[in-house]
Write a protein that holds these residues in place. Structure first.
Motif, PDB file in Angstrom:
ATOM      1  N   PRO A 296       0.835  -1.198   0.000  1.00 29.99           N
ATOM      2  CA  PRO A 296       0.000   0.000   0.000  1.00 29.99           C
ATOM      3  C   PRO A 296       0.870   1.247   0.000  1.00 29.99           C
ATOM      4  N   LYS A 297       0.545   2.116  -0.856  1.00 30.74           N
ATOM      5  CA  LYS A 297       1.319   3.345  -0.923  1.00 30.74           C
ATOM      6  C   LYS A 297       0.430   4.503  -0.572  1.00 30.74           C
ATOM      7  N   LEU A 298       0.940   5.293   0.271  1.00 34.79           N
ATOM      8  CA  LEU A 298       0.152   6.407   0.762  1.00 34.79           C
ATOM      9  C   LEU A 298      -0.185   7.368  -0.359  1.00 34.79           C
ATOM     10  N   ASN A 299       0.764   7.625  -1.177  1.00 32.94           N
ATOM     11  CA  ASN A 299       0.526   8.568  -2.262  1.00 32.94           C
ATOM     12  C   ASN A 299      -0.577   8.085  -3.181  1.00 32.94           C
TER      13      ASN A 299
ATOM     14  N   ARG B  78     -12.169   4.592   9.806  1.00 29.69           N
ATOM     15  CA  ARG B  78     -12.767   4.068   8.583  1.00 29.69           C
ATOM     16  C   ARG B  78     -12.022   4.496   7.353  1.00 29.69           C
ATOM     17  N   ASP B  79     -11.415   5.600   7.478  1.00 31.97           N
ATOM     18  CA  ASP B  79     -10.802   6.165   6.303  1.00 31.97           C
ATOM     19  C   ASP B  79      -9.654   5.296   5.824  1.00 31.97           C
ATOM     20  N   ARG B  80      -9.691   4.960   4.583  1.00 29.39           N
ATOM     21  CA  ARG B  80      -8.666   4.068   4.066  1.00 29.39           C
ATOM     22  C   ARG B  80      -7.288   4.701   4.121  1.00 29.39           C
ATOM     23  N   ILE B  81      -7.286   5.952   3.902  1.00 35.57           N
ATOM     24  CA  ILE B  81      -5.991   6.629   3.905  1.00 35.57           C
ATOM     25  C   ILE B  81      -5.319   6.458   5.259  1.00 35.57           C
ATOM     26  N   LEU B  82      -6.095   6.616   6.291  1.00 35.98           N
ATOM     27  CA  LEU B  82      -5.507   6.467   7.611  1.00 35.98           C
ATOM     28  C   LEU B  82      -4.989   5.060   7.820  1.00 35.98           C
ATOM     29  N   ASN B  83      -5.727   4.129   7.315  1.00 39.65           N
ATOM     30  CA  ASN B  83      -5.270   2.759   7.505  1.00 39.65           C
ATOM     31  C   ASN B  83      -3.963   2.506   6.791  1.00 39.65           C
ATOM     32  N   VAL B  84      -3.898   3.008   5.594  1.00 42.68           N
ATOM     33  CA  VAL B  84      -2.653   2.816   4.862  1.00 42.68           C
ATOM     34  C   VAL B  84      -1.506   3.496   5.593  1.00 42.68           C
ATOM     35  N   PHE B  85      -1.788   4.679   6.043  1.00 45.35           N
ATOM     36  CA  PHE B  85      -0.762   5.420   6.759  1.00 45.35           C
ATOM     37  C   PHE B  85      -0.292   4.641   7.969  1.00 45.35           C
ATOM     38  N   HIS B  86      -1.237   4.123   8.646  1.00 48.94           N
ATOM     39  CA  HIS B  86      -0.895   3.389   9.851  1.00 48.94           C
ATOM     40  C   HIS B  86      -0.104   2.134   9.540  1.00 48.94           C
TER      41      HIS B  86
ATOM     42  N   ALA C 226       0.371  13.858   5.475  1.00 52.42           N
ATOM     43  CA  ALA C 226       1.024  14.574   4.378  1.00 52.42           C
ATOM     44  C   ALA C 226       2.535  14.428   4.468  1.00 52.42           C
ATOM     45  N   ASP C 227       3.035  14.532   5.674  1.00 55.10           N
ATOM     46  CA  ASP C 227       4.474  14.363   5.837  1.00 55.10           C
ATOM     47  C   ASP C 227       4.919  12.978   5.409  1.00 55.10           C
ATOM     48  N   GLY C 228       4.155  12.010   5.850  1.00 59.23           N
ATOM     49  CA  GLY C 228       4.509  10.646   5.472  1.00 59.23           C
ATOM     50  C   GLY C 228       4.481  10.441   3.974  1.00 59.23           C
ATOM     51  N   ALA C 229       3.478  11.021   3.351  1.00 58.43           N
ATOM     52  CA  ALA C 229       3.385  10.872   1.908  1.00 58.43           C
ATOM     53  C   ALA C 229       4.551  11.563   1.225  1.00 58.43           C
ATOM     54  N   MET C 230       4.914  12.678   1.767  1.00 59.08           N
ATOM     55  CA  MET C 230       6.039  13.396   1.194  1.00 59.08           C
ATOM     56  C   MET C 230       7.320  12.583   1.305  1.00 59.08           C
ATOM     57  N   MET C 231       7.469  11.969   2.442  1.00 56.77           N
ATOM     58  CA  MET C 231       8.653  11.126   2.627  1.00 56.77           C
ATOM     59  C   MET C 231       8.674   9.982   1.657  1.00 56.77           C
ATOM     60  N   GLU C 232       7.498   9.417   1.496  1.00 58.17           N
ATOM     61  CA  GLU C 232       7.385   8.315   0.556  1.00 58.17           C
ATOM     62  C   GLU C 232       7.775   8.773  -0.832  1.00 58.17           C
ATOM     63  N   ALA C 233       7.252   9.921  -1.193  1.00 60.49           N
ATOM     64  CA  ALA C 233       7.577  10.441  -2.512  1.00 60.49           C
ATOM     65  C   ALA C 233       9.070  10.698  -2.627  1.00 60.49           C
ATOM     66  N   ALA C 234       9.624  11.211  -1.563  1.00 59.26           N
ATOM     67  CA  ALA C 234      11.058  11.486  -1.597  1.00 59.26           C
ATOM     68  C   ALA C 234      11.840  10.200  -1.788  1.00 59.26           C
ATOM     69  N   SER C 235      11.423   9.190  -1.093  1.00 60.24           N
ATOM     70  CA  SER C 235      12.199   7.960  -1.210  1.00 60.24           C
ATOM     71  C   SER C 235      12.043   7.340  -2.582  1.00 60.24           C
TER      72      SER C 235
END
Lengths: 803, 197
Positions: A442-445, A497-505, B148-157
């Protein structure tokens, strides 16, 4: 899972035994009620077998128990299930058991009545399927699915029936007392693709999601179509369009048209209808999937029948609910081979043709085209199952003369499709190189941008005034969020519930795990050798004898790097040869890095693979530890306080020689509080931590003050002699304990090793690179601000979130 | 690829339909302003509403410049923006498909990069994520920032790989953005069905 299953089977066993126990010592003499009078003349019987009295619940319980055990056994023996589909195994089991039963007493075994089937067996399956339905996929492909289910099934039924009739007319079948209607009826029965069988097979095969959802969705919905098409035909009378048309208006129970017969034949596939033993406790975010899933999936006749069952003949179930197809077949009358040859290829060919035609039509409208290979899999994956069998068994002998023939044929077809096709579909899929489901990390982006896309598309649809998929989906999710979730879900669950949060976690966890892995890999030398800045406790390490320290630690680490548990004996011996402080360092370092990192990600639709319990705790502890370190490094930069000793509690207490008292809360960072919610709520962890019902909302600012106060407290009580002593005397311990926030259980506290505490290694991510952007100095800012130590034990970014 | 959008004929039905809608939005004026978008009721619920509306007026999307916002757009501009969401025709060859993909991603990039400097900085990214997650009332701002920070880091990597300690990652450029999206199929994500031909 096996633990739960064992418990469940234990209960089942108890349940099964209970009636038996009740039955056995029943003393006739004290029996009250009618019919007891005749006991007197025969003398006094002390013990009797009251089999008839208990047989109903006893059989059911025993049957459930056996089926559950079988299911557990299948899951444990993963090697077998990866080759042979589960349905096939269950059929074999049914055969064996039925054979035993039949050989034992030659009495008619448990009969499948419509009541039993529709009331007891079907609802769990329905609800289970609805609960685990992948929502978005299903509704995204709903048009396709409906087409296949409705049109396809009707087509299959028609072609099968007509082709059989054609063969019959040509005389190949011999003399049978059947008409066109019967054939059509039979065709409609056979056409139903069984969702359970499909699911069992496809779970093993892991085809791409689109294909899976199409076949699965089709199998779900075509039950209804089957019954509808069978209904007017079988009853011989046309009840009008009010029949079974719409789900909530299920007016007539189709099987009620066909009576039952105390037939010895019963479903061999009953065990395959068992709901999974361990329906995983899924997080409540799936709860909203339940209404749409189960609604769309519930077949018509799973509703309460309007008309009562016409001839409620009391059957005499005498043994387990499994009867063998062999036993059934033996009882069948004609054993004609004439029907079988044309039937199988007939039905399969009909299905294939139907699939091809429909796909050609659909591909003109679909965005993602269905290719030839997909079509092959779809036609080949049409496994018949218990539904077909149940329906055919319910045929009325009077209306359909050749019922036994049909029953036996159905059995053959079911066996063939499930066993043969089930066995071969996996190699076929591999051979055809069907596009497998991509199991990407899973990728956050991706998630973020995907979400952005959704919103953009809805907006475009709104702007251009069209009602499209996105519009509808948005509407639904808005409604869901505003009303349904508030009613049905806890607040914390709503958050997660938010998928984004889950991925982040998930990514955070992964982060933490690989961080630990990195530490292990480097043997912690980096930690030990790097000079420290402040803490004088560290001075000991920069003194001579680094080689000893190094040797011992690295040796120990090398010894234990692949072991999850640490042999405390050898450690003890070694410990005596090391100085005290180093000793403690070793101890803590090893304790730190005891966990073997592992990565396991759940597959999309494998409901049965649950990660074992021991990793959950590891996960959580690793995560807490990492977060805590990050906080401390941040704190040491900001507050100028060295996060000194905090007591720890040993996890593997039985192996530890020294006990530590737990006190300090682990690094429940205030800013992490919403994510900590998610820590707890994450699938794996929810099972083991129900008591941490969080209420973090208020503790945003309070948490860090709390920590700060504790830290300052402990600084005073630090003794330079190291962590050897329990950091807190028992009295202080209590006072500290009393200050633990109620939302923490002491069992979760973590301590970083002395080393790690003093010199906080940067978590993988080297935040300093983002230095220009971190302007805020608020304590509740992102953890990325952690930038305490200047030295970098990690020169390179560990491959943690690499893509 | 944007040439393609104009050279391949859109069905006249659809143009007619869009024109009617345009007239509706603009109130029979020849041009639309930002305020006209307030007439679309459901747009209010959209969390990134402002960004989307802005995208309609973005000069970069309209190909009228490299920065700045237009004040009003006419029907042709409207169509230009809409054409970003056309499905990729399967009859096109690989190169054209790539071009189209790039154009669509560029649209998204412009949405994120609000100051038109060609980079998505952390602040801008945070802004976007906060807006995206603003729909969920239970997510606090801090979490959004962390994400957002995490995503940015991911993008950076992804984009830069291993970074030296004193290297500074300034922002996501368009090429980096493309790299992030490499291999991921956006076809199903970025088209609107009714624009099918």
């Amino acid at each position: 899972m096996s633990g739960r299953g064992a418990a469940g089977s234990g209960r089942g066993l108890l349940l099964a035994l209970l009636p038996a126990l009740c039955a056995l010592p029943r003393v006739r003499g004290v029996e009250e009620g009618p019919g007891s009078a005749h006991g007197h003349s025969q003398g006094f019987q002390v013990v009797t077998f009251e089999w008839l009295h208990v047989q109903d619940p006893y059989i059911i319980a025993l049957w459930i128990l056996v089926a559950s055990l079988a299911k557990i056994g299948f899951h444990l023996s993963h090697k077998v299930t990866s080759v042979v589909p589960e349905s096939a195994l269950l059929i074999v089991l049914g055969l064996v058991l039925g054979g035993i039963v039949w050989a034992a007493d030659h009495i008619a075994s448990f009969t499948l009545t419509p009541t039993v089937f529709f009331f007891y067996l079907l609802p769990p399956i329905v609800l289970d399927a609805g609960y685990f339905m992948p929502n978005r996929l299903f509704f995204g492909n709903l048009g396709t699915i409906l087409l296949y289910a409705v049109v396809g099934t009707v087509w299959n039924a028609a072609t099968t029936g007509l082709s059989l009739y054609g063969v019959f007319l040509s005389g190949l079948m011999g003399d049978l007392n059947v008409g066109l209607l019967d054939f059509l009826l039979f065709g409609s029965l056979i056409a139903a693709v069984d969702p359970v069988a499909v699911l069992a097979v496809f779970e093993e095969v892991h085809v791409n999601e689109v294909l899976f959802i199409i076949v699965f969705g089709e199998s779900l919905l075509n039950d209804a179509v089957t019954v509808v098409s069978g209904c007017p035909e079988g009853s011989g009378a046309w009840h009008g369009a009010s029949l079974c048309i719409s789900r909530p208006l299920a007016t007539t129970f189709p099987a009620s048209q066909r009576g039952t017969r105390p037939s010895p034949a019963s479903s061999v596939l009953l065990p395959s209808r068992q709901p999974p033993v361990s329906p995983a406790v899924r997080p409540p975010r799936r709860l909203s999937a339940l209404p749409p899933g189960s609604q769309s999936r519930t077949p018509l006749w799973a509703q309460t029948p309007c008309r009562p069952f016409p001839s409620p003949r009391r059957e005499q179930p005498s043994a387990l609910g499994l009867s063998s197809g062999g036993a059934a077949r033996v009882r069948q009358g004609p054993w004609s081979w004439d029907t079988r040859p044309p039937l199988l290829p007939g039905s399969q060919g009909g299905r294939t043709l139907g699939v091809v035609l429909q796909t050609w039509v659909l591909n003109r409208y679909r965005m993602v085209q269905l290719e030839i290979i997909d079509q092959v899999v779809m036609s080949y994956g049409g496994l018949r199952g218990a539904v077909a069998f149940a329906l055919v068994v319910l045929l009325d002998e009077k209306k359909v003369k050749e019922r036994d023939l049909f029953v036996s044929t159905t059995i053959i077809v079911v066996f063939f499709t499930v066993i043969f096709q089930g066995l071969t579909i996996k190699p076929l899929v591999q051979w055809l190189k069907v596009k497998r489901s991509e199991h990407r990390e899973p990728k956050l982006n991706e998630k973020l941008h995907g979400r952005a896309f959704d919103h953009i598309l809805s907006a475009i649809e709104d702007i251009s005034g069209q009602i499209g998929h996105n519009y509808l989906r948005d509407k639904w999710s808005n409604f869901d969020r505003k009303f349904l979730s508030k009613i049905l879900m806890r607040r914390s669950a709503q958050k997660s519930r938010d998928r984004i949060l889950n991925v982040f976690h998930e990514l955070n966890l992964k982060d933490a795990i690989s961080y630990v892995a990195e530490g292990e890999r480097r043997g912690s030398l980096a930690f030990i050798r790097s000079p420290s800045t402040d803490n004088m406790v560290n001075v000991d390490f920069s003194t001579p004898r680094p080689s000893t320290v190094e040797a011992s630690v690295s040796y120990l680490l090398r010894e234990n790097v692949s072991a999850v548990c640490l042999d405390m004996q050898s450690l003890e011996q070694r410990r005596r040869s090391i100085r005290d402080t180093e000793d403690m360092v070793t101890h803590h370092t090893l304790q730190q890095y005891l966990y073997k990192p592992r990565q396991e990600y759940k597959h999309l639709y494998s409901r049965h693979e649950l990660t074992p319990n021991e990793d959950e705790k590891q996960d959580k502890e690793i995560f807490h530890r990492t977060m805590r370190k990050r906080l401390e490094s941040f704190k040491s930069a900001k507050l100028g306080v060295n996060p000194n000793k905090k007591a720890a509690k040993l996890y593997k207490r039985e192996r530890a020689q020294k006990r530590r008292n737990s006190s300090i809360p682990n690094g429940i960072l205030p800013l992490e509080s919403p994510m900590n919610n998610l820590t707890i709520k994450e699938k794996d962890l929810e099972l083991s931590d129900p008591e941490e019902a969080p209420d973090y909302g208020a503790e945003v600012g309070g948490g860090i003050e709390f920590l700060a106060s504790i830290t300052q407290d402990t600084t005073a009580t630090d003794s330079p002699s190291g962590i050897d002593n329990p950091v807190f005397s028992p009295d202080e311990d209590l006072s500290i304990l009393s200050r633990v926030p109620p939302w923490l259980s002491p069992g979760e506290t973590v301590v970083p090793s002395q080393r790690a505490r003093v010199q906080i290694p940067c978590s993988p991510g080297n935040f300093r690179r983002l230095a220009p952007f971190r302007l805020s100095s608020k304590s509740v800012d992102s953890f990325l601000q952690a930038d305490g130590p200047e030295e970098q034990p990690h020169a390179t970014l560990p491959e943690s979130t690499h893509m | 690829c944007w040439l393609y959008f104009f050279t391949v004929p859109v069905s006249s039905d659809q143009i007619e339909q869009l024109h009617r809608r345009f007239k509706q939005l603009s109130g029979d004026q020849p041009t639309i302003r930002k305020e006209n978008f307030n007439n679309v009721p459901d747009l209010e619920l959209n969390p990134i509403r402002s960004k989307i509306v802005r995208a309609f007026f973005d000069n970069r999307n309209l190909r009228k410049g490299s920065s700045g916002l237009a004040d009003e757009i006419n029907f042709e501009d409207f169509l230009t923006i809409m054409s970003y969401f056309r499905p990729i025709d399967t009859t096109m060859d690989e190169e054209q498909v790539q071009l189209c993909r790039k154009e669509k991603l560029r649209f998204l990039f412009h949405m994120y990069d609000s100051d038109s400097d060609g980079r998505i900085t952390l602040e801008e990214y945070r802004n976007v994520v906060e807006e995206l997650l603003s729909g969920n009332p239970h997510i606090e701002k801090e979490s959004a920032r962390s994400i957002a920070d995490g995503a940015m880091m991911e993008a950076a990597s992804v984009c830069v790989g291993q970074m030296e300690p004193d290297q500074v990652y300034e922002g996501i450029t368009f090429d980096d953005f493309l790299k992030i999206w490499q291999g991921i199929d956006i076809e199903t994500k970025m088209h609107v069905r009714f624009l099918n031909m």
